[in-house]
Design an enzyme around this catalytic site. Structure first.
Site, PDB file in Angstrom:
ATOM      1  N   GLY A 136     -23.562 -18.890  -1.335  1.00 18.10           N
ATOM      2  CA  GLY A 136     -24.868 -18.292  -1.115  1.00 18.10           C
ATOM      3  C   GLY A 136     -24.784 -17.056  -0.241  1.00 18.10           C
ATOM      4  O   GLY A 136     -23.724 -16.723   0.280  1.00 18.10           O
TER       5      GLY A 136
ATOM      6  N   SER B 106     -24.586 -15.049   2.734  1.00 27.18           N
ATOM      7  CA  SER B 106     -24.292 -15.448   4.112  1.00 27.18           C
ATOM      8  C   SER B 106     -23.195 -14.582   4.714  1.00 27.18           C
ATOM      9  O   SER B 106     -22.105 -14.469   4.156  1.00 27.18           O
ATOM     10  CB  SER B 106     -23.864 -16.919   4.156  1.00 27.18           C
TER      11      SER B 106
ATOM     12  N   ALA C  53     -20.821 -14.406   8.039  1.00 26.19           N
ATOM     13  CA  ALA C  53     -20.333 -15.377   9.018  1.00 26.19           C
ATOM     14  C   ALA C  53     -20.955 -15.169  10.402  1.00 26.19           C
ATOM     15  O   ALA C  53     -21.362 -16.131  11.063  1.00 26.19           O
ATOM     16  CB  ALA C  53     -18.807 -15.308   9.102  1.00 26.19           C
TER      17      ALA C  53
ATOM     18  N   LYS D 232     -20.523 -10.987  -7.841  1.00 27.20           N
ATOM     19  CA  LYS D 232     -21.341 -10.128  -6.977  1.00 27.20           C
ATOM     20  C   LYS D 232     -20.463  -9.214  -6.134  1.00 27.20           C
ATOM     21  O   LYS D 232     -20.885  -8.110  -5.742  1.00 27.20           O
ATOM     22  CB  LYS D 232     -22.277 -10.975  -6.108  1.00 27.20           C
TER      23      LYS D 232
ATOM     24  N   ARG E 239     -17.613  -6.591   3.195  1.00 32.14           N
ATOM     25  CA  ARG E 239     -16.278  -5.999   3.024  1.00 32.14           C
ATOM     26  C   ARG E 239     -16.164  -5.277   1.686  1.00 32.14           C
ATOM     27  O   ARG E 239     -15.550  -4.220   1.593  1.00 32.14           O
ATOM     28  CB  ARG E 239     -15.212  -7.095   3.131  1.00 32.14           C
ATOM     29  N   ASN E 240     -16.739  -5.842   0.640  1.00 31.34           N
ATOM     30  CA  ASN E 240     -16.610  -5.242  -0.683  1.00 31.34           C
ATOM     31  C   ASN E 240     -17.407  -3.940  -0.782  1.00 31.34           C
ATOM     32  O   ASN E 240     -16.945  -2.971  -1.396  1.00 31.34           O
ATOM     33  CB  ASN E 240     -17.049  -6.244  -1.750  1.00 31.34           C
TER      34      ASN E 240
ATOM     35  N   VAL F  79      -9.468  -9.815   3.522  1.00 37.16           N
ATOM     36  CA  VAL F  79      -9.474  -9.952   2.070  1.00 37.16           C
ATOM     37  C   VAL F  79     -10.806  -9.453   1.517  1.00 37.16           C
ATOM     38  O   VAL F  79     -11.867  -9.805   2.014  1.00 37.16           O
ATOM     39  CB  VAL F  79      -9.263 -11.423   1.667  1.00 37.16           C
TER      40      VAL F  79
ATOM     41  N   GLU G 102     -12.468  -9.929  -1.863  1.00 36.15           N
ATOM     42  CA  GLU G 102     -12.286 -10.698  -3.088  1.00 36.15           C
ATOM     43  C   GLU G 102     -12.681  -9.915  -4.347  1.00 36.15           C
ATOM     44  O   GLU G 102     -12.219 -10.209  -5.442  1.00 36.15           O
ATOM     45  CB  GLU G 102     -13.101 -11.994  -3.021  1.00 36.15           C
TER      46      GLU G 102
END
Length: 337
Positions: free
Chosen positions: A142, A144, A146, A197, A261-262, A285, A287
């Site tokens: 979902g 979120s 961290a 996503k 990050r993406n 990372v 993803e």
């Protein structure tokens, strides 16, 4: 409930902090020195700087200690680390239910996480008996970040599992004032939403890096959602799943949030940096890079048109110019929506 959170990165630590308010939680990771420092200082400085770890949260350095008498194993590693940790858990505690909080595809096989874990548990050498039944498993996903979860800010997640009754029971147990957990029976849809996503967030980041404006961002998000839904339905997922938390919700957050990050990868690519430079600078990372490669292959396999995914793939793996690729994408021939 006694929960073993396995993975002491930002996401695992944040979930452990949140769930420790009402459950007995033990946090474990592979970096022994990191765990010892966290136990001593009550901070996990490298993962969640500025967050104080509650005294109720147990930090352990041995996996068997984390799993001892646990009711649930929550794996919060990267997707690449899921299979190894799930294997270790199963060897030590074969009956314990497993859920994971990673998003993406297995880098080697291209499988979704539930396929990786399901294959592990269905292996021919697994001898299930009346006393030790095959454990339930599922994904917690979902919109979120961290840091916000660790701070106790309101968050909504979805738990999908191989058994819906297990998903309902576990979601109800994990539900709290700050983290609202919904149940879902669509493992494929939930996991695809979480993986795809990230690809769309890279595209949105490229647009933001080019300063194309919020109109362009909204268009990319909307058409990106359509791509996600097309592939998801073709692979057996439910269309409505992609209109929920792990589809639209996660896409909006990841494509617009400054902590994404993406999206950061996309912005850096638009600035002319190479993928190697971007990933080295990022230090975490992303993803979406692996997911773009796998998603492109799945689109071809299931004969689904995914032009945004194709454009992101070309930038990441064919050295296409990021600005040119996005402009070409936005200039595609219009058709009925």
């Amino acid at each position: 409930m006694k929960i073993a959170v396995l993975g002491a990165g930002a996401w695992g630590t944040a979930l452990a902090v949140s769930f420790s308010a009402q459950h007995e939680v033990r946090l474990w990771g592979r970096n022994r020195e990191q765990l010892l420092a966290a136990a001593s200082t009550r901070t996990n400085a490298s993962a969640l700087p500025g967050i104080t770890l509650p005294q109720a949260l147990y930090i352990v350095t041995e996996l068997n200690e984390a799993l001892a008498n646990a009711d649930l194993a929550l794996i919060a590693t990267t997707t690449a680390g899921l299979a190894t940790v799930a294997q270790d858990v199963h060897q030590l505690q074969p009956a314990i239910p497993i859920i994971w909080a990673c998003k993406g595809f297995d880098k080697t096989s291209g499988e979704l996480p539930h396929e990786v874990v399901g294959r592990l548990l269905d292996a021919p050498n697994r001898a299930w008996t009346a006393s030790v039944s095959k454990p339930n498993y599922g994904v917690l996903s979902g919109p979120s970040f961290a840091m916000e979860v660790a701070k106790g800010l309101p968050t909504a997640l979805t738990l999908a599992a191989n058994d819906f009754a297990f998903a309902q029971k576990t979601a109800a147990a994990l539900n709290s004032q700050s983290v609202r957990v919904y149940s879902n029976a669509d493992l494929i849809g939930v996991e695809l939403g979480g993986a795809l996503k990230n690809v769309m967030a890279i595209a949105a980041g490229i647009g933001d890096g080019m300063q194309l404006g919020m109109n362009a961002r909204a268009a990319l998000i909307t058409r990106g959602l359509a791509e996600m839904m097309r592939l998801g339905v073709a692979m057996g997922g439910r269309a409505e799943t992609f209109m929920g938390l792990t589809g639209l919700g996660d896409l909006v957050l990841t494509a617009t949030g400054s902590l994404s990050r993406n999206r950061t990868v996309g912005i850096a690519l638009a600035e002319g940096k190479s993928l190697a430079q971007v990933l080295q600078t990022l230090g975490h990372v992303a993803e979406g890079v692996n997911s773009a490669q796998v998603a492109r292959g799945l689109a071809k396999k299931f004969s689904v048109q995914m032009p945004i995914t194709e454009a992101v793939y070309a930038v990441l793996f064919e050295r296409a110019d990021a600005k040119a690729a996005l402009k070409q994408l936005l200039a595609r021939e219009t058709k009925a929506e």
